[in-house]
Design a protein around this motif. Structure first.
Motif, PDB file in Angstrom:
ATOM      1  N   ILE A  43       0.977  -1.302   0.002  1.00  0.00           N
ATOM      2  CA  ILE A  43       0.150  -0.056  -0.018  1.00  0.00           C
ATOM      3  C   ILE A  43       0.980   1.192  -0.160  1.00  0.00           C
ATOM      4  CG2 ILE A  43      -1.730   1.592   1.320  1.00  0.00           C
ATOM      5  CD1 ILE A  43      -2.987  -1.047   2.336  1.00  0.00           C
ATOM      6  N   SER A  44       1.906   1.050   0.861  1.00  0.00           N
ATOM      7  CA  SER A  44       2.627   2.515   1.190  1.00  0.00           C
ATOM      8  C   SER A  44       3.890   2.753   0.529  1.00  0.00           C
ATOM      9  CB  SER A  44       2.779   2.496   2.557  1.00  0.00           C
ATOM     10  OG  SER A  44       3.721   1.269   3.136  1.00  0.00           O
ATOM     11  N   VAL A  45       4.449   1.748  -0.353  1.00  0.00           N
ATOM     12  CA  VAL A  45       5.862   1.940  -0.944  1.00  0.00           C
ATOM     13  C   VAL A  45       5.484   2.543  -2.369  1.00  0.00           C
ATOM     14  CG1 VAL A  45       7.807   0.859  -1.800  1.00  0.00           C
ATOM     15  CG2 VAL A  45       6.905   0.228   0.581  1.00  0.00           C
ATOM     16  N   PRO A  46       5.792   3.612  -3.022  1.00  0.00           N
ATOM     17  CA  PRO A  46       5.666   3.850  -4.319  1.00  0.00           C
ATOM     18  C   PRO A  46       6.198   2.941  -4.925  1.00  0.00           C
ATOM     19  CG  PRO A  46       6.457   6.067  -2.848  1.00  0.00           C
ATOM     20  CD  PRO A  46       6.634   4.630  -2.140  1.00  0.00           C
ATOM     21  N   GLY A  47       5.805   2.777  -6.254  1.00  0.00           N
ATOM     22  CA  GLY A  47       6.208   1.878  -7.161  1.00  0.00           C
ATOM     23  C   GLY A  47       6.274   0.509  -6.941  1.00  0.00           C
ATOM     24  N   PHE A  48       5.507   0.141  -6.023  1.00  0.00           N
ATOM     25  CA  PHE A  48       5.661  -1.360  -5.401  1.00  0.00           C
ATOM     26  C   PHE A  48       5.305  -2.250  -6.622  1.00  0.00           C
ATOM     27  CE2 PHE A  48       4.534  -5.128  -3.297  1.00  0.00           C
ATOM     28  CZ  PHE A  48       5.599  -5.077  -2.245  1.00  0.00           C
ATOM     29  N   GLY A  49       6.109  -3.443  -6.821  1.00  0.00           N
ATOM     30  CA  GLY A  49       5.445  -4.129  -7.974  1.00  0.00           C
ATOM     31  C   GLY A  49       6.053  -5.733  -7.722  1.00  0.00           C
ATOM     32  N   VAL A  50       5.857  -6.560  -8.581  1.00  0.00           N
ATOM     33  CA  VAL A  50       6.267  -7.994  -8.409  1.00  0.00           C
ATOM     34  C   VAL A  50       7.486  -8.172  -7.805  1.00  0.00           C
ATOM     35  CG1 VAL A  50       6.292 -10.238  -9.694  1.00  0.00           C
ATOM     36  CG2 VAL A  50       4.700  -8.648 -10.080  1.00  0.00           C
ATOM     37  N   ARG A  51       8.555  -7.425  -8.280  1.00  0.00           N
ATOM     38  CA  ARG A  51      10.049  -7.537  -7.777  1.00  0.00           C
ATOM     39  C   ARG A  51      10.085  -7.182  -6.094  1.00  0.00           C
ATOM     40  NH1 ARG A  51      15.273  -4.543 -10.667  1.00  0.00           N
ATOM     41  NH2 ARG A  51      16.903  -5.437  -9.271  1.00  0.00           N
ATOM     42  N   GLN A  52       9.385  -6.098  -5.963  1.00  0.00           N
ATOM     43  CA  GLN A  52       9.461  -5.891  -4.562  1.00  0.00           C
ATOM     44  C   GLN A  52       8.823  -6.761  -3.777  1.00  0.00           C
ATOM     45  OE1 GLN A  52       8.924  -3.628  -7.232  1.00  0.00           O
ATOM     46  NE2 GLN A  52      10.318  -2.178  -6.902  1.00  0.00           N
ATOM     47  N   ALA A  53       7.658  -7.077  -4.309  1.00  0.00           N
ATOM     48  CA  ALA A  53       6.659  -8.211  -3.344  1.00  0.00           C
ATOM     49  C   ALA A  53       7.667  -9.543  -3.040  1.00  0.00           C
ATOM     50  CB  ALA A  53       5.468  -8.677  -4.194  1.00  0.00           C
ATOM     51  N   ALA A  54       8.527  -9.703  -4.239  1.00  0.00           N
ATOM     52  CA  ALA A  54       9.214 -10.934  -4.169  1.00  0.00           C
ATOM     53  C   ALA A  54      10.467 -10.689  -3.198  1.00  0.00           C
ATOM     54  CB  ALA A  54       9.902 -11.525  -5.540  1.00  0.00           C
ATOM     55  N   ARG A  55      10.993  -9.539  -3.163  1.00  0.00           N
ATOM     56  CA  ARG A  55      11.991  -9.080  -2.209  1.00  0.00           C
ATOM     57  C   ARG A  55      11.492  -9.309  -0.738  1.00  0.00           C
ATOM     58  NH1 ARG A  55      14.302  -3.441  -1.314  1.00  0.00           N
ATOM     59  NH2 ARG A  55      16.120  -3.660  -0.464  1.00  0.00           N
ATOM     60  N   VAL A  56      10.413  -8.698  -0.491  1.00  0.00           N
ATOM     61  CA  VAL A  56       9.777  -8.727   0.914  1.00  0.00           C
ATOM     62  C   VAL A  56       9.471  -9.930   1.112  1.00  0.00           C
ATOM     63  CG1 VAL A  56       7.676  -8.323   1.972  1.00  0.00           C
ATOM     64  CG2 VAL A  56       8.625  -6.427   0.756  1.00  0.00           C
ATOM     65  N   GLY A  57       8.937 -10.962   0.306  1.00  0.00           N
ATOM     66  CA  GLY A  57       8.773 -12.380   0.633  1.00  0.00           C
ATOM     67  C   GLY A  57      10.050 -13.068   0.730  1.00  0.00           C
ATOM     68  N   LEU A  58      10.900 -13.027   0.109  1.00  0.00           N
ATOM     69  CA  LEU A  58      12.309 -13.557   0.472  1.00  0.00           C
ATOM     70  C   LEU A  58      12.799 -13.137   1.906  1.00  0.00           C
ATOM     71  CD1 LEU A  58      14.208 -13.171  -2.959  1.00  0.00           C
ATOM     72  CD2 LEU A  58      13.481 -15.311  -1.840  1.00  0.00           C
ATOM     73  N   TRP A  59      12.862 -12.087   2.184  1.00  0.00           N
ATOM     74  CA  TRP A  59      13.392 -11.621   3.540  1.00  0.00           C
ATOM     75  C   TRP A  59      12.468 -12.117   4.449  1.00  0.00           C
ATOM     76  CZ3 TRP A  59      17.332  -8.339   5.534  1.00  0.00           C
ATOM     77  CH2 TRP A  59      17.928  -7.652   4.815  1.00  0.00           C
ATOM     78  N   PHE A  60      11.200 -12.162   4.663  1.00  0.00           N
ATOM     79  CA  PHE A  60      10.208 -12.627   5.606  1.00  0.00           C
ATOM     80  C   PHE A  60      10.337 -14.054   5.507  1.00  0.00           C
ATOM     81  CE2 PHE A  60       6.967  -8.876   6.134  1.00  0.00           C
ATOM     82  CZ  PHE A  60       7.975  -7.974   6.032  1.00  0.00           C
ATOM     83  N   GLY A  61      10.557 -14.779   4.448  1.00  0.00           N
ATOM     84  CA  GLY A  61      10.418 -16.203   4.264  1.00  0.00           C
ATOM     85  C   GLY A  61      11.794 -16.895   4.785  1.00  0.00           C
ATOM     86  N   LEU A  62      12.813 -16.023   4.569  1.00  0.00           N
ATOM     87  CA  LEU A  62      14.145 -16.441   5.169  1.00  0.00           C
ATOM     88  C   LEU A  62      14.327 -16.376   6.621  1.00  0.00           C
ATOM     89  CD1 LEU A  62      17.320 -17.189   4.630  1.00  0.00           C
ATOM     90  CD2 LEU A  62      17.871 -14.766   4.639  1.00  0.00           C
ATOM     91  N   PHE A  63      13.881 -15.212   7.113  1.00  0.00           N
ATOM     92  CA  PHE A  63      13.738 -15.036   8.750  1.00  0.00           C
ATOM     93  C   PHE A  63      12.898 -16.185   9.358  1.00  0.00           C
ATOM     94  CE2 PHE A  63      16.343 -11.372   8.115  1.00  0.00           C
ATOM     95  CZ  PHE A  63      16.884 -10.980   9.334  1.00  0.00           C
ATOM     96  N   GLN A  64      11.725 -16.280   8.807  1.00  0.00           N
ATOM     97  CA  GLN A  64      10.837 -17.447   9.273  1.00  0.00           C
ATOM     98  C   GLN A  64      11.330 -18.771   9.175  1.00  0.00           C
ATOM     99  OE1 GLN A  64       7.911 -17.057  11.000  1.00  0.00           O
ATOM    100  NE2 GLN A  64       6.501 -15.555   9.933  1.00  0.00           N
ATOM    101  N   PHE A  65      12.302 -18.952   8.243  1.00  0.00           N
ATOM    102  CA  PHE A  65      12.991 -20.211   8.123  1.00  0.00           C
ATOM    103  C   PHE A  65      14.144 -20.294   9.279  1.00  0.00           C
ATOM    104  CE2 PHE A  65      17.016 -22.194   6.273  1.00  0.00           C
ATOM    105  CZ  PHE A  65      16.500 -23.546   6.305  1.00  0.00           C
ATOM    106  N   LEU A  66      14.772 -19.213   9.393  1.00  0.00           N
ATOM    107  CA  LEU A  66      15.973 -19.334  10.220  1.00  0.00           C
ATOM    108  C   LEU A  66      15.706 -19.278  11.711  1.00  0.00           C
ATOM    109  CD1 LEU A  66      18.552 -16.830   8.469  1.00  0.00           C
ATOM    110  CD2 LEU A  66      18.599 -19.200   8.721  1.00  0.00           C
TER     111      LEU A  66
END
Length: 206
Positions: A43-66
């Motif tokens: 909602i809040s990040v200008p120009g947010f797209g698939v690439r940014q969504a994948a980046r957020v997913g990777l960060w959150f997924g990595l920490f939830q894994f670790l």
């Protein structure tokens, strides 16, 4: 969420037949906060797209894994300490980031440019959000150290994979909402983060 986790742990401890389903239920429960935060990012990040969504997913997924792996390795030594402060840490991080987003939205002049967007997804911000949304997974890992029939590596992979999928979907959903409410997007995103922080705090103190 704690009551649901307790029932899940009982199912694991009673036998191995229900372990895959139980681990999946735990993973979905843990991914809820990551999903909500991802929506606020979209909602809040200008120009947010698939690439940014994948980046957020990777960060959150990595920490939830670790985090479950870390908790499992720590065992009982610090379990009491983790459970005593995890909700306060998550609340502080989300309130801090959300507060900055709200302040940035209120200070921003109409059509004003200048400087970097206050809600830009920097590595520091992503790291703080990833920690805030994965602290519960650390406590889960500690608990799993004392349960039978649990392959912690497999469980961590499931938890991380579900968090990645939910975060990716949340970010893309948030992007759709952001297109509709562009003017107040950052203010809304910040308030959502603060609200999630209070929700986590209320669940543990209530």
């Amino acid at each position: 969420m704690e009551k649901h986790m307790f029932l899940c742990y009982n199912s694991i401890d009673e036998g191995g037949d229900r372990v895959p389903v139980t681990i999946l239920l735990i993973a979905v429960s843990l991914a809820m906060d990551a999903f909500a935060v991802s929506v606020s990012c979209g909602i809040s990040v200008p120009g947010f797209g698939v690439r940014q969504a994948a980046r957020v997913g990777l960060w959150f997924g990595l920490f939830q894994f670790l985090m479950p792996l870390t908790g499992w390795a720590l065992g009982t030594g610090v379990s009491g300490c983790i459970r005593a402060v995890d909700h306060w840490v998550a609340f502080a991080l989300l309130a801090f980031i959300g507060g900055r987003m709200v302040a940035g939205a209120l200070e921003q002049s109409c059509g004003g440019e200048g400087g970097r967007a206050p809600s830009e997804l920097t590595r520091r911000r992503l790291c703080l959000l990833a920690v805030a949304t994965s602290i519960d997974a650390l406590a889960v890992g500690v608990s799993m150290a004392f349960l039978q029939h649990v392959n912690i590596l497999w469980a961590a992979l499931v938890i991380g994979g579900v968090a990645f999928a939910f975060s990716l979907a949340g970010g893309l959903l948030g992007r759709r909402l952001g297109c509709l409410f562009q003017k107040r997007a950052e203010l809304a995103g910040g308030l959502v983060l603060i609200g999630i922080g209070f929700k986590i705090l209320g669940e543990h103190l209530g």
